[in-house]
Design an enzyme around this catalytic site. Structure first.
Site, PDB file in Angstrom:
ATOM      1  N   LYS A   9       6.256 -12.382  58.291  1.00  0.00           N
ATOM      2  CA  LYS A   9       5.122 -11.800  57.567  1.00  0.00           C
ATOM      3  C   LYS A   9       4.689 -12.695  56.394  1.00  0.00           C
ATOM      4  O   LYS A   9       5.443 -13.583  55.980  1.00  0.00           O
ATOM      5  CB  LYS A   9       5.503 -10.386  57.095  1.00  0.00           C
ATOM      6  CG  LYS A   9       5.809  -9.426  58.266  1.00  0.00           C
ATOM      7  CD  LYS A   9       6.134  -8.021  57.784  1.00  0.00           C
ATOM      8  CE  LYS A   9       6.444  -7.092  58.956  1.00  0.00           C
ATOM      9  NZ  LYS A   9       6.759  -5.716  58.521  1.00  0.00           N
ATOM     10  N   PHE A  57       0.368   4.900  54.767  1.00  0.00           N
ATOM     11  CA  PHE A  57       0.594   3.519  54.324  1.00  0.00           C
ATOM     12  C   PHE A  57      -0.141   2.483  55.174  1.00  0.00           C
ATOM     13  O   PHE A  57      -0.097   1.291  54.867  1.00  0.00           O
ATOM     14  CB  PHE A  57       2.094   3.198  54.267  1.00  0.00           C
ATOM     15  CG  PHE A  57       2.824   3.228  55.597  1.00  0.00           C
ATOM     16  CD1 PHE A  57       2.721   2.184  56.501  1.00  0.00           C
ATOM     17  CD2 PHE A  57       3.649   4.312  55.916  1.00  0.00           C
ATOM     18  CE1 PHE A  57       3.401   2.208  57.716  1.00  0.00           C
ATOM     19  CE2 PHE A  57       4.334   4.350  57.136  1.00  0.00           C
ATOM     20  CZ  PHE A  57       4.206   3.288  58.027  1.00  0.00           C
ATOM     21  N   ARG A  85      16.795  -6.916  65.846  1.00  0.00           N
ATOM     22  CA  ARG A  85      16.718  -5.770  64.928  1.00  0.00           C
ATOM     23  C   ARG A  85      17.923  -5.764  63.985  1.00  0.00           C
ATOM     24  O   ARG A  85      17.805  -5.431  62.806  1.00  0.00           O
ATOM     25  CB  ARG A  85      16.682  -4.456  65.713  1.00  0.00           C
ATOM     26  CG  ARG A  85      15.452  -4.297  66.610  1.00  0.00           C
ATOM     27  CD  ARG A  85      14.223  -3.853  65.892  1.00  0.00           C
ATOM     28  NE  ARG A  85      14.283  -2.488  65.379  1.00  0.00           N
ATOM     29  CZ  ARG A  85      13.249  -1.879  64.840  1.00  0.00           C
ATOM     30  NH1 ARG A  85      12.090  -2.509  64.704  1.00  0.00           N
ATOM     31  NH2 ARG A  85      13.347  -0.644  64.390  1.00  0.00           N
ATOM     32  N   THR A  91      14.293  -1.204  57.787  1.00  0.00           N
ATOM     33  CA  THR A  91      12.914  -1.399  57.308  1.00  0.00           C
ATOM     34  C   THR A  91      12.830  -1.665  55.805  1.00  0.00           C
ATOM     35  O   THR A  91      12.148  -2.589  55.375  1.00  0.00           O
ATOM     36  CB  THR A  91      12.066  -0.145  57.651  1.00  0.00           C
ATOM     37  OG1 THR A  91      12.220   0.143  59.043  1.00  0.00           O
ATOM     38  CG2 THR A  91      10.602  -0.379  57.323  1.00  0.00           C
ATOM     39  N   ARG A 102      15.945  -9.217  55.995  1.00  0.00           N
ATOM     40  CA  ARG A 102      15.224  -8.401  55.007  1.00  0.00           C
ATOM     41  C   ARG A 102      15.982  -8.311  53.690  1.00  0.00           C
ATOM     42  O   ARG A 102      15.372  -8.265  52.615  1.00  0.00           O
ATOM     43  CB  ARG A 102      14.935  -7.023  55.599  1.00  0.00           C
ATOM     44  CG  ARG A 102      13.793  -7.094  56.634  1.00  0.00           C
ATOM     45  CD  ARG A 102      13.664  -5.865  57.473  1.00  0.00           C
ATOM     46  NE  ARG A 102      12.397  -5.835  58.202  1.00  0.00           N
ATOM     47  CZ  ARG A 102      12.084  -4.918  59.109  1.00  0.00           C
ATOM     48  NH1 ARG A 102      12.944  -3.953  59.402  1.00  0.00           N
ATOM     49  NH2 ARG A 102      10.927  -4.962  59.732  1.00  0.00           N
ATOM     50  N   ASN A 112       8.676  -6.794  53.842  1.00  0.00           N
ATOM     51  CA  ASN A 112      10.048  -6.920  54.343  1.00  0.00           C
ATOM     52  C   ASN A 112      10.240  -8.129  55.271  1.00  0.00           C
ATOM     53  O   ASN A 112      11.097  -8.123  56.146  1.00  0.00           O
ATOM     54  CB  ASN A 112      10.477  -5.606  55.012  1.00  0.00           C
ATOM     55  CG  ASN A 112       9.537  -5.198  56.127  1.00  0.00           C
ATOM     56  OD1 ASN A 112       8.616  -5.930  56.464  1.00  0.00           O
ATOM     57  ND2 ASN A 112       9.778  -4.040  56.712  1.00  0.00           N
ATOM     58  N   HIS A 115       8.922  -8.797  61.286  1.00  0.00           N
ATOM     59  CA  HIS A 115       8.791  -7.713  62.260  1.00  0.00           C
ATOM     60  C   HIS A 115       9.622  -8.083  63.485  1.00  0.00           C
ATOM     61  O   HIS A 115       9.635  -9.237  63.889  1.00  0.00           O
ATOM     62  CB  HIS A 115       7.333  -7.544  62.697  1.00  0.00           C
ATOM     63  CG  HIS A 115       7.188  -6.688  63.926  1.00  0.00           C
ATOM     64  ND1 HIS A 115       7.154  -5.319  63.856  1.00  0.00           N
ATOM     65  CD2 HIS A 115       7.122  -6.997  65.247  1.00  0.00           C
ATOM     66  CE1 HIS A 115       7.060  -4.834  65.089  1.00  0.00           C
ATOM     67  NE2 HIS A 115       7.040  -5.833  65.955  1.00  0.00           N
TER      68      HIS A 115
HETATM   69  P1  GDP Z   1      10.078  -1.559  61.391  1.00  0.00           P
HETATM   70  O1  GDP Z   1      10.170  -1.311  62.879  1.00  0.00           O
HETATM   71  O2  GDP Z   1      11.416  -1.671  60.721  1.00  0.00           O
HETATM   72  O3  GDP Z   1       9.182  -2.730  61.052  1.00  0.00           O
HETATM   73  O4  GDP Z   1       9.426  -0.267  60.717  1.00  0.00           O
HETATM   74  P2  GDP Z   1       8.217   0.675  61.121  1.00  0.00           P
HETATM   75  O5  GDP Z   1       7.767   0.445  62.544  1.00  0.00           O
HETATM   76  O6  GDP Z   1       8.590   2.065  60.735  1.00  0.00           O
HETATM   77  O7  GDP Z   1       7.035   0.235  60.137  1.00  0.00           O
HETATM   78  C1  GDP Z   1       6.242  -0.902  60.384  1.00  0.00           C
HETATM   79  C2  GDP Z   1       6.020  -1.649  59.075  1.00  0.00           C
HETATM   80  O8  GDP Z   1       5.248  -0.831  58.199  1.00  0.00           O
HETATM   81  C3  GDP Z   1       7.314  -1.945  58.298  1.00  0.00           C
HETATM   82  O9  GDP Z   1       7.977  -3.110  58.736  1.00  0.00           O
HETATM   83  C4  GDP Z   1       6.780  -2.077  56.886  1.00  0.00           C
HETATM   84  O10 GDP Z   1       6.200  -3.366  56.648  1.00  0.00           O
HETATM   85  C5  GDP Z   1       5.678  -1.013  56.850  1.00  0.00           C
HETATM   86  N1  GDP Z   1       6.176   0.295  56.377  1.00  0.00           N
HETATM   87  C6  GDP Z   1       7.024   1.155  57.010  1.00  0.00           C
HETATM   88  N2  GDP Z   1       7.227   2.263  56.282  1.00  0.00           N
HETATM   89  C7  GDP Z   1       6.458   2.129  55.174  1.00  0.00           C
HETATM   90  C8  GDP Z   1       6.223   2.954  54.036  1.00  0.00           C
HETATM   91  O11 GDP Z   1       6.764   4.060  53.895  1.00  0.00           O
HETATM   92  N3  GDP Z   1       5.369   2.451  53.074  1.00  0.00           N
HETATM   93  C9  GDP Z   1       4.754   1.241  53.207  1.00  0.00           C
HETATM   94  N4  GDP Z   1       3.926   0.820  52.215  1.00  0.00           N
HETATM   95  N5  GDP Z   1       4.960   0.432  54.265  1.00  0.00           N
HETATM   96  C10 GDP Z   1       5.799   0.864  55.234  1.00  0.00           C
END
Ligand code: GDP
Length: 132
Positions: A9, A57, A85, A91, A102, A112, A115
C-alpha cells in the site's frame, strides 16, 4: 502450489519498504510470479473491496489507497494464501504480532502496509481484477 494477491500500500511504498517487504515473502519460501507498480483507481478499488463499499471507513480507505503508488504482486507457493496472511499479521497494525509486516511497517488499522487475499476464492477474483 497456490497463488495469492499482495498489494504493498502507499504508506509502505512512500516509506521505501518495498524491498524489505518483498524479501520477507521470499525468505519465507514464496515466489514473486508477477509484479507491477501502479496507481489504483476508484473502479478497481470498488471491485477489489466489494465487501466494504457500504462501510463507514470505505471513503477514507479509497482516499488512502489512491494517495500514492502501490505495488501489485502475484505470489506463489505452498499454502500461499494463509502463509501470506500469517506473514502480514492482523488488520490493525497496533495489534499485529511481532515481526509481521504490519507490525514492522504499518501504522494503524487503515495504514497497514499490505493487502493479502483472505482465501483462495478471493485470491482468484482479486488476481483477475488486478491483472487487467
Ligand atoms: P484485511 O483483510 O486484513 O486487509 O482487512 P479487511 O478486509 O477487514 O479490510 C480491508 C482494509 O480496510 C484493511 O486492510 C484496512 O486498510 C482497512 N480497514 C479495515 N478496517 C478498518 C477500519 O475499521 N477503519 C479504517 N479506517 N480502515 C479499515
Amino acid at each position: 502450489m497456490e497463488r495469492t494477491l499482495v498489494i504493498i500500500k502507499p504508506d509502505a511504498v512512500k516509506a521505501k519498504h518495498v524491498g524489505d517487504i518483498i524479501s520477507i515473502y521470499e525468505n519465507n519460501g514464496l515466489s514473486i510470479e508477477n509484479m507491477k507498480m501502479m496507481y489504483a483507481n476508484e473502479e478497481l478499488l470498488k471491485k477489489h473491496y466489494e465487501e466494504h463499499t457500504d462501510k463507514s471507513f470505505y471513503p477514507s480507505l479509497v482516499k488512502f489507497i489512491l494517495s500514492g503508488k502501490i505495488v501489485v504482486m502475484e505470489i506463489m507457493g505452498e499454502d500461499a494464501v494463509d502463509k501470506v496472511r500469517e506473514i502480514n499479521g492482523v488488520t490493525d497494525s497496533m495489534k499485529a504480532e511481532k515481526g509481521t509486516v504490519r507490525n514492522l511497517y504499518g501504522t494503524d488499522i487503515q495504514q497497514n502496509a499490505v493487502h493479502g487475499s483472505a482465501n483462495s476464492d478471493d485470491a482468484k477474483r482479486e488476481l483477475d481484477i488486478w491483472s487487467r
